[in-house]
Every structure is written in structure tokens, then in C-alpha cells.
Design a protein around this motif. Structure first.
Motif, PDB file in Angstrom:
ATOM      1  N   GLU A  88      -8.287  -2.225 -10.371  1.00 39.44           N
ATOM      2  CA  GLU A  88      -9.660  -1.776 -10.141  1.00 39.44           C
ATOM      3  C   GLU A  88      -9.861  -1.167  -8.754  1.00 39.44           C
ATOM      4  O   GLU A  88     -10.870  -0.503  -8.514  1.00 39.44           O
ATOM      5  N   ARG A  89      -8.883  -1.381  -7.844  1.00 35.86           N
ATOM      6  CA  ARG A  89      -9.029  -0.817  -6.503  1.00 35.86           C
ATOM      7  C   ARG A  89      -7.974   0.224  -6.150  1.00 35.86           C
ATOM      8  O   ARG A  89      -7.916   0.700  -5.015  1.00 35.86           O
ATOM      9  N   THR A  90      -7.124   0.580  -7.102  1.00 43.02           N
ATOM     10  CA  THR A  90      -6.154   1.651  -6.866  1.00 43.02           C
ATOM     11  C   THR A  90      -6.542   2.880  -7.674  1.00 43.02           C
ATOM     12  O   THR A  90      -7.183   2.775  -8.721  1.00 43.02           O
ATOM     13  N   LEU A 112       1.278   3.297 -12.119  1.00 41.01           N
ATOM     14  CA  LEU A 112       2.023   2.106 -11.746  1.00 41.01           C
ATOM     15  C   LEU A 112       1.999   1.138 -12.926  1.00 41.01           C
ATOM     16  O   LEU A 112       0.924   0.739 -13.376  1.00 41.01           O
ATOM     17  N   HIS A 113       3.168   0.793 -13.421  1.00 33.79           N
ATOM     18  CA  HIS A 113       3.255  -0.196 -14.482  1.00 33.79           C
ATOM     19  C   HIS A 113       3.783  -1.505 -13.913  1.00 33.79           C
ATOM     20  O   HIS A 113       4.559  -1.509 -12.953  1.00 33.79           O
ATOM     21  N   GLY A 139       0.793  -1.224   0.000  1.00 32.72           N
ATOM     22  CA  GLY A 139       0.000   0.000   0.000  1.00 32.72           C
ATOM     23  C   GLY A 139       0.823   1.271   0.000  1.00 32.72           C
ATOM     24  O   GLY A 139       0.264   2.376  -0.003  1.00 32.72           O
ATOM     25  N   LEU A 140       2.138   1.148  -0.059  1.00 33.44           N
ATOM     26  CA  LEU A 140       3.011   2.323   0.047  1.00 33.44           C
ATOM     27  C   LEU A 140       2.925   3.229  -1.177  1.00 33.44           C
ATOM     28  O   LEU A 140       3.064   4.453  -1.054  1.00 33.44           O
ATOM     29  N   PHE A 141       2.704   2.646  -2.346  1.00 39.63           N
ATOM     30  CA  PHE A 141       2.608   3.475  -3.548  1.00 39.63           C
ATOM     31  C   PHE A 141       1.316   4.296  -3.526  1.00 39.63           C
ATOM     32  O   PHE A 141       1.318   5.480  -3.888  1.00 39.63           O
ATOM     33  N   ASP A 142       0.233   3.678  -3.113  1.00 42.20           N
ATOM     34  CA  ASP A 142      -1.027   4.416  -2.983  1.00 42.20           C
ATOM     35  C   ASP A 142      -0.903   5.491  -1.905  1.00 42.20           C
ATOM     36  O   ASP A 142      -1.370   6.619  -2.077  1.00 42.20           O
ATOM     37  N   LYS A 143      -0.277   5.140  -0.789  1.00 44.46           N
ATOM     38  CA  LYS A 143      -0.105   6.090   0.309  1.00 44.46           C
ATOM     39  C   LYS A 143       0.697   7.308  -0.132  1.00 44.46           C
ATOM     40  O   LYS A 143       0.431   8.439   0.288  1.00 44.46           O
ATOM     41  N   TRP A 177      -4.668 -11.069 -11.085  1.00 42.88           N
ATOM     42  CA  TRP A 177      -4.510 -10.393  -9.791  1.00 42.88           C
ATOM     43  C   TRP A 177      -4.233  -8.903 -10.015  1.00 42.88           C
ATOM     44  O   TRP A 177      -4.798  -8.038  -9.337  1.00 42.88           O
ATOM     45  N   LYS A 178      -3.359  -8.604 -10.976  1.00 42.29           N
ATOM     46  CA  LYS A 178      -2.993  -7.215 -11.245  1.00 42.29           C
ATOM     47  C   LYS A 178      -4.168  -6.435 -11.830  1.00 42.29           C
ATOM     48  O   LYS A 178      -4.332  -5.244 -11.555  1.00 42.29           O
TER      49      LYS A 178
END
Length: 312
Positions: free
Chosen positions: A178-180, A145-146, A135-139, A172-173
Motif C-alpha cells: 500500500e506504500r510502494t 515486486l513479487h 528502499g533500494l527497489f523503489d529507488k 506486513w507485505k
């Protein structure tokens, strides 16, 4: 056909450019490493305004060198996308430190998240999915994000030659996308034949994987150089294109150029506007300047550098 005219080294050059090729190469990206970037005096004389520049993080490269390169490119006005290879990141604290350095010193807000080519992880991470799950990239508010894609399979994941685990990871990706809030895309390994690429992209769409594809293409280079990299990187069926070329004595000493594969993919995209390739990503295996010069000469308006040399 459009006709591109520009001045370079006091020489007028005219090159006919097919409209579909010009459109296909619009917004292309390119990859550098700190040591290769150091050899480029002025990126703005080579690359178009706004070109996304990936910075490959090879095991053993100090993070300080990565951040320094990112800061230089950002000062030149280019969006920077450093690699975050899971297997060379010791722990979550290290990942958080890298993100903070990139953002604090270079304003980075994009990343290529991948497993990395190291056989033994240095810490707890071994996959891109684990990095995303922190979750650090979203935070940190990353806007893009590729993740990696492999049109010809990935034997590091599917040693039996199937693509079962690869496809599970892509699903999964897709769910993560869909949630980021970040925009996501697949940045792929390079290939030399358009047919397996087209088949793979079509399969993704049939499987409901809607991540846009940034297709990897090897830039101009000596044939021997490309074969070496292709074998090392696990390039699959399209390696036969290079092997066939190597058997032709008249072509053996001539540098490879991606003209044919680009033209075939561009034509397919023009005929099928919903085809999932969104952009081209160049691996400049023959050098950054060589690759950029090819784009200047073959991409029409899509290859014009940010600060072209003044006409004499």
C-alpha cells in the motif's frame, strides 16, 4: 470448447481446450535457472509473447551468470524477474550492486523478493521484508515486486505447523504494497491439490490480504522427480496426491501432468470471478521444453509460442 490446431515437428495436433482453462492459463509465467536456460536453443519457439520468466538464484550461482541469462531473455523480448534471496545477499551494498547490474545489462524492472532456502544467512539479511525495507527497489524504480506465498504452510517460519508467523508476514507485505508504487503479488510454492489452494486463497481474502496470487504449479515430470522435489520443498497435504498415484502401478511409470489441478482451479475461478488467483506460475521440474510443450497442447491460445514453427 475451443479447438486448437497448430503445427509442431511437421505433425498436425488438435486438442480440445476448455474456455475456462484457456482463460486461467493466459499470461502464465515460468521459472528457469542459468544452467537450464543454456539448454534451450530458442525460447521464442516455446513460450508465448510476453511470458514473464523468473530466474531462480540458487546459492553458489555467480551473479554474472544470473545477469547473463537475464540479458539473453530480455533480448528475446521477455520480461525477466530474477530472484533476490535475502539469505545469500551479504549486505545492502551487494543488493545495490545486483540491482544495478540487472538494470544496466538487462533492463530488469521486476524481482521476486524472498528469504531463500539457505539455513544460515551469509550476512545481515534473513527475510524478504528486510530487503524491501532498504528502499533500494523503489529507488531503482522497479515496477513489479513479487513475494513468496505458501498455501500449505512454511515450516521454516512456523516450525510448529501453525501459520501464525506466515500470516503476520503477509499482513506486513500487504501494508508494504500500500506504500510502494510497484505492483505486488504473491508467487506461491507449488501444490498438487486444488482444495487446500482454494481454502488458502479464500482465507487471505477473509483476512483482508488483497495481494493477487500467482499460483505455483509443478509442470509435467516423472513421479519420482516430483516426490523428491515436493519433500525437499516442504509441500504439505497435497503431497498425498502424488503418494496415492505412486501406489497405483498403472500410473507409477506415467509422467505426472498438472491437467487435473489446473482444470479444478480454472473451473473455480470461472465460477467465482473475484477469486484471488491472478495467474499461474510453472515450476518446470521435468524440463522447460516439456512444460512449454504441455502448455502449447493444453492452453489453447494462451499457450501459442511467440515464434511457432512454420507449417510445412
Amino acid at each position: 470448447m475451443a479447438l486448437l490446431q497448430f503445427k509442431r515437428k511437421d505433425t498436425a495436433v488438435s486438442a480440445p481446450v476448455a474456455p475456462e482453462v484457456e482463460a486461467f492459463l493466459k499470461g502464465y509465467s515460468i521459472e528457469v535457472m542459468p544452467r537450464t536456460a543454456e539448454k534451450v536453443e530458442d525460447f521464442r519457439a516455446l513460450l508465448p509473447e510476453g511470458t514473464r520468466i523468473y530466474i531462480a538464484h540458487i546459492d553458489g550461482t555467480p551473479i554474472e551468470d544470473m545477469v547473463k541469462t537475464a540479458a539473453r531473455l530480455a533480448r528475446d523480448g521477455y520480461p525477466v524477474m530474477p530472484h533476490f534471496p535475502a539469505r545469500i545477499i551479504k549486505d545492502e551494498a551487494t543488493l545495490a550492486d545486483w540491482i544495478a547490474r540487472y538494470q544496466g545489462e538487462a533492463g530488469v524492472e521486476q524481482g521476486l523478493i524472498l528469504a531463500g532456502g539457505v539455513a544460515e544467512p551469509v550476512g545481515a539479511f534473513h527475510s524478504s521484508m528486510q530487503l524491501l525495507e532498504t528502499g533500494l527497489f523503489d529507488k531503482a524504480g522497479f515496477k513489479r515486486l513479487h513475494v513468496a506465498g505458501h498455501p500449505e504452510g512454511n515450516r521454516d517460519i512456523d516450525a510448529d505447523g501453525s501459520d501464525r508467523n506466515v500470516m503476520d508476514a503477509l499482513r506486513w507485505k500487504q501494508a508494504f504494497a500500500e506504500r510502494t508504487d510497484a505492483k505486488m503479488a504473491l508467487a506461491t510454492q507449488f501444490a498438487f491439490d486444488a482444495k487446500p489452494i482454494i481454502a488458502w486463497v479464500n482465507r487471505l481474502q477473509a483476512e483482508g490480504i488483497a495481494l493477487p496470487v500467482h499460483i505455483g504449479v509443478a509442470g509435467p515430470a516423472k513421479l519420482q522427480t516430483l516426490i523428491k522435489f515436493a519433500i525437499a520443498c516442504g509441500v504439505g497435504p497435497s503431497l498425498k496426491v502424488l503418494q496415492k498415484r505412486a501406489m497405483d502401478v498403472t500410473k507409477l511409470v506415467m509422467p505426472y501432468e498438472p491437467t487435473d489441478v489446473i482444470a479444478e482451479l480454472a473451473a473455480h475461478k470461472a465460477a467465482h470471478p473475484d477469486f484471488g488467483i491472478e495467474a499461474v506460475h510453472f515450476f518446470p521440474l521435468g524440463g522447460i521444453k516439456t512444460n512449454a510443450t504441455w502448455a502449447i497442447e493444453n492452453a489453447g491460445a494462451s499457450g501459442v509460442p511467440a515464434a511457432p514453427a512454420a507449417a510445412s
